[in-house]
Design a protein around this motif. Structure first.
Motif, PDB file in Angstrom:
ATOM      1  N   TYR A 181       0.584  11.620   6.479  1.00 25.35           N
ATOM      2  CA  TYR A 181       1.352  10.517   5.884  1.00 25.35           C
ATOM      3  C   TYR A 181       0.574   9.921   4.710  1.00 25.35           C
ATOM      4  CZ  TYR A 181       2.870   5.709   5.220  1.00 25.35           C
ATOM      5  OH  TYR A 181       3.260   4.518   4.660  1.00 25.35           O
ATOM      6  N   GLU A 182      -0.709   9.635   4.940  1.00 28.55           N
ATOM      7  CA  GLU A 182      -1.544   9.044   3.888  1.00 28.55           C
ATOM      8  C   GLU A 182      -1.679   9.988   2.692  1.00 28.55           C
ATOM      9  OE1 GLU A 182      -5.052   8.048   6.128  1.00 28.55           O
ATOM     10  OE2 GLU A 182      -4.241   6.087   6.703  1.00 28.55           O
ATOM     11  N   ALA A 183      -1.787  11.279   2.953  1.00 27.09           N
ATOM     12  CA  ALA A 183      -1.877  12.253   1.859  1.00 27.09           C
ATOM     13  C   ALA A 183      -0.576  12.276   1.056  1.00 27.09           C
ATOM     14  CB  ALA A 183      -2.184  13.643   2.412  1.00 27.09           C
ATOM     15  N   ALA A 184       0.562  12.206   1.745  1.00 28.65           N
ATOM     16  CA  ALA A 184       1.855  12.204   1.055  1.00 28.65           C
ATOM     17  C   ALA A 184       2.013  10.945   0.208  1.00 28.65           C
ATOM     18  CB  ALA A 184       2.994  12.309   2.065  1.00 28.65           C
ATOM     19  N   VAL A 185       1.608   9.811   0.757  1.00 28.55           N
ATOM     20  CA  VAL A 185       1.701   8.552   0.006  1.00 28.55           C
ATOM     21  C   VAL A 185       0.806   8.612  -1.228  1.00 28.55           C
ATOM     22  CG1 VAL A 185       1.169   6.079   0.084  1.00 28.55           C
ATOM     23  CG2 VAL A 185       2.406   7.149   1.972  1.00 28.55           C
ATOM     24  N   GLU A 186      -0.377   9.167  -1.060  1.00 28.92           N
ATOM     25  CA  GLU A 186      -1.300   9.303  -2.191  1.00 28.92           C
ATOM     26  C   GLU A 186      -0.724  10.217  -3.267  1.00 28.92           C
ATOM     27  OE1 GLU A 186      -5.732  11.035  -3.042  1.00 28.92           O
ATOM     28  OE2 GLU A 186      -5.427   9.901  -1.185  1.00 28.92           O
ATOM     29  N   ASP A 187      -0.081  11.300  -2.837  1.00 29.72           N
ATOM     30  CA  ASP A 187       0.539  12.227  -3.790  1.00 29.72           C
ATOM     31  C   ASP A 187       1.657  11.561  -4.579  1.00 29.72           C
ATOM     32  OD1 ASP A 187      -1.162  14.257  -3.076  1.00 29.72           O
ATOM     33  OD2 ASP A 187       0.302  15.291  -1.789  1.00 29.72           O
ATOM     34  N   MET A 188       2.326  10.598  -3.951  1.00 25.86           N
ATOM     35  CA  MET A 188       3.442   9.919  -4.614  1.00 25.86           C
ATOM     36  C   MET A 188       2.985   8.746  -5.482  1.00 25.86           C
ATOM     37  SD  MET A 188       6.499   9.910  -1.805  1.00 25.86           S
ATOM     38  CE  MET A 188       5.572   9.228  -0.446  1.00 25.86           C
ATOM     39  N   THR A 189       1.710   8.421  -5.419  1.00 23.70           N
ATOM     40  CA  THR A 189       1.181   7.305  -6.189  1.00 23.70           C
ATOM     41  C   THR A 189       0.845   7.764  -7.606  1.00 23.70           C
ATOM     42  OG1 THR A 189       0.235   6.386  -4.169  1.00 23.70           O
ATOM     43  CG2 THR A 189      -0.626   5.543  -6.238  1.00 23.70           C
ATOM     44  N   SER A 190       1.282   6.972  -8.572  1.00 22.64           N
ATOM     45  CA  SER A 190       0.960   7.281  -9.957  1.00 22.64           C
ATOM     46  C   SER A 190       0.900   5.977 -10.741  1.00 22.64           C
ATOM     47  CB  SER A 190       2.008   8.202 -10.581  1.00 22.64           C
ATOM     48  OG  SER A 190       3.220   7.507 -10.764  1.00 22.64           O
ATOM     49  N   THR A 191       0.279   6.031 -11.874  1.00 19.03           N
ATOM     50  CA  THR A 191       0.183   4.861 -12.746  1.00 19.03           C
ATOM     51  C   THR A 191       1.571   4.387 -13.143  1.00 19.03           C
ATOM     52  OG1 THR A 191      -1.901   5.737 -13.587  1.00 19.03           O
ATOM     53  CG2 THR A 191      -0.879   3.981 -14.851  1.00 19.03           C
ATOM     54  N   SER A 192       2.452   5.299 -13.457  1.00 22.31           N
ATOM     55  CA  SER A 192       3.812   4.943 -13.864  1.00 22.31           C
ATOM     56  C   SER A 192       4.547   4.193 -12.765  1.00 22.31           C
ATOM     57  CB  SER A 192       4.611   6.191 -14.224  1.00 22.31           C
ATOM     58  OG  SER A 192       3.998   6.891 -15.262  1.00 22.31           O
ATOM     59  N   ARG A 193       4.396   4.648 -11.534  1.00 24.62           N
ATOM     60  CA  ARG A 193       5.060   3.977 -10.414  1.00 24.62           C
ATOM     61  C   ARG A 193       4.497   2.582 -10.197  1.00 24.62           C
ATOM     62  NH1 ARG A 193       7.328   7.897  -5.971  1.00 24.62           N
ATOM     63  NH2 ARG A 193       7.647   9.747  -7.219  1.00 24.62           N
ATOM     64  N   GLU A 194       3.195   2.446 -10.323  1.00 21.93           N
ATOM     65  CA  GLU A 194       2.578   1.134 -10.146  1.00 21.93           C
ATOM     66  C   GLU A 194       3.035   0.177 -11.239  1.00 21.93           C
ATOM     67  OE1 GLU A 194       0.902   0.158  -7.441  1.00 21.93           O
ATOM     68  OE2 GLU A 194       1.348   2.170  -6.707  1.00 21.93           O
ATOM     69  N   GLU A 195       3.119   0.660 -12.461  1.00 23.73           N
ATOM     70  CA  GLU A 195       3.608  -0.173 -13.560  1.00 23.73           C
ATOM     71  C   GLU A 195       5.050  -0.584 -13.321  1.00 23.73           C
ATOM     72  OE1 GLU A 195       2.949   2.177 -17.051  1.00 23.73           O
ATOM     73  OE2 GLU A 195       0.794   1.806 -17.058  1.00 23.73           O
ATOM     74  N   ALA A 196       5.845   0.327 -12.809  1.00 22.68           N
ATOM     75  CA  ALA A 196       7.251   0.022 -12.524  1.00 22.68           C
ATOM     76  C   ALA A 196       7.363  -1.050 -11.447  1.00 22.68           C
ATOM     77  CB  ALA A 196       7.982   1.281 -12.089  1.00 22.68           C
ATOM     78  N   LYS A 197       6.529  -0.969 -10.409  1.00 20.60           N
ATOM     79  CA  LYS A 197       6.542  -1.988  -9.363  1.00 20.60           C
ATOM     80  C   LYS A 197       6.202  -3.354  -9.929  1.00 20.60           C
ATOM     81  CE  LYS A 197       5.222   0.816  -5.388  1.00 20.60           C
ATOM     82  NZ  LYS A 197       4.151   1.065  -4.416  1.00 20.60           N
ATOM     83  N   GLN A 198       5.204  -3.399 -10.821  1.00 19.23           N
ATOM     84  CA  GLN A 198       4.788  -4.666 -11.408  1.00 19.23           C
ATOM     85  C   GLN A 198       5.871  -5.248 -12.307  1.00 19.23           C
ATOM     86  OE1 GLN A 198       1.038  -3.891 -13.270  1.00 19.23           O
ATOM     87  NE2 GLN A 198      -0.056  -3.716 -11.329  1.00 19.23           N
ATOM     88  N   MET A 199       6.633  -4.396 -12.970  1.00 20.82           N
ATOM     89  CA  MET A 199       7.697  -4.867 -13.851  1.00 20.82           C
ATOM     90  C   MET A 199       8.843  -5.486 -13.059  1.00 20.82           C
ATOM     91  SD  MET A 199       7.953  -1.776 -16.606  1.00 20.82           S
ATOM     92  CE  MET A 199       9.397  -2.443 -17.386  1.00 20.82           C
ATOM     93  N   GLY A 200       9.093  -4.990 -11.877  1.00 19.37           N
ATOM     94  CA  GLY A 200      10.182  -5.491 -11.061  1.00 19.37           C
ATOM     95  C   GLY A 200      11.477  -4.755 -11.337  1.00 19.37           C
TER      96      GLY A 200
END
Length: 99
Positions: free
Chosen positions: A71-90
């Protein structure tokens, strides 16, 4: 039937839903199998249900540990800078780019 087809084609939420349905029917071993598959694909609620089934003695510590690791490996694979920026934008700001 539709959930089964979607699950076999890799739809995480369909796999999770099959686990819920099996659990409601009292088929906890089958529910565990569905939750393990979707948890290993990064679905948090499925991982939570695997842990619940561990406390109910349906899952073993080893199965739970393996699922958590995947599970943790899959979550890590799905993590990216673009996704984090999108979360911060709302969500509202993201929708404005789509329109």
């Amino acid at each position: 039937q539709h959930y089964e087809k979607a699950a076999t084609e890799g739809h995480i939420f369909a796999r999770f839903t099959l686990g819920v349905l099996e659990c409601k029917e009292g088929h906890r071993d089958l529910a565990l199998q569905h939750f393990l598959i979707s948890a290993k694909m990064g679905h948090k609620q499925s991982m939570d249900n695997v842990k619940i089934l561990l406390t109910g003695s349906i899952a073993t510590e080893a199965i739970c540990a393996e699922a958590l690791q995947e599970y943790e490996a899959a979550v890590e694979d799905m993590t990216s800078t673009s996704r984090e920026e999108a979360k911060q934008m709302g969500a509202e700001n993201i929708r404005s780019f789509i329109i």
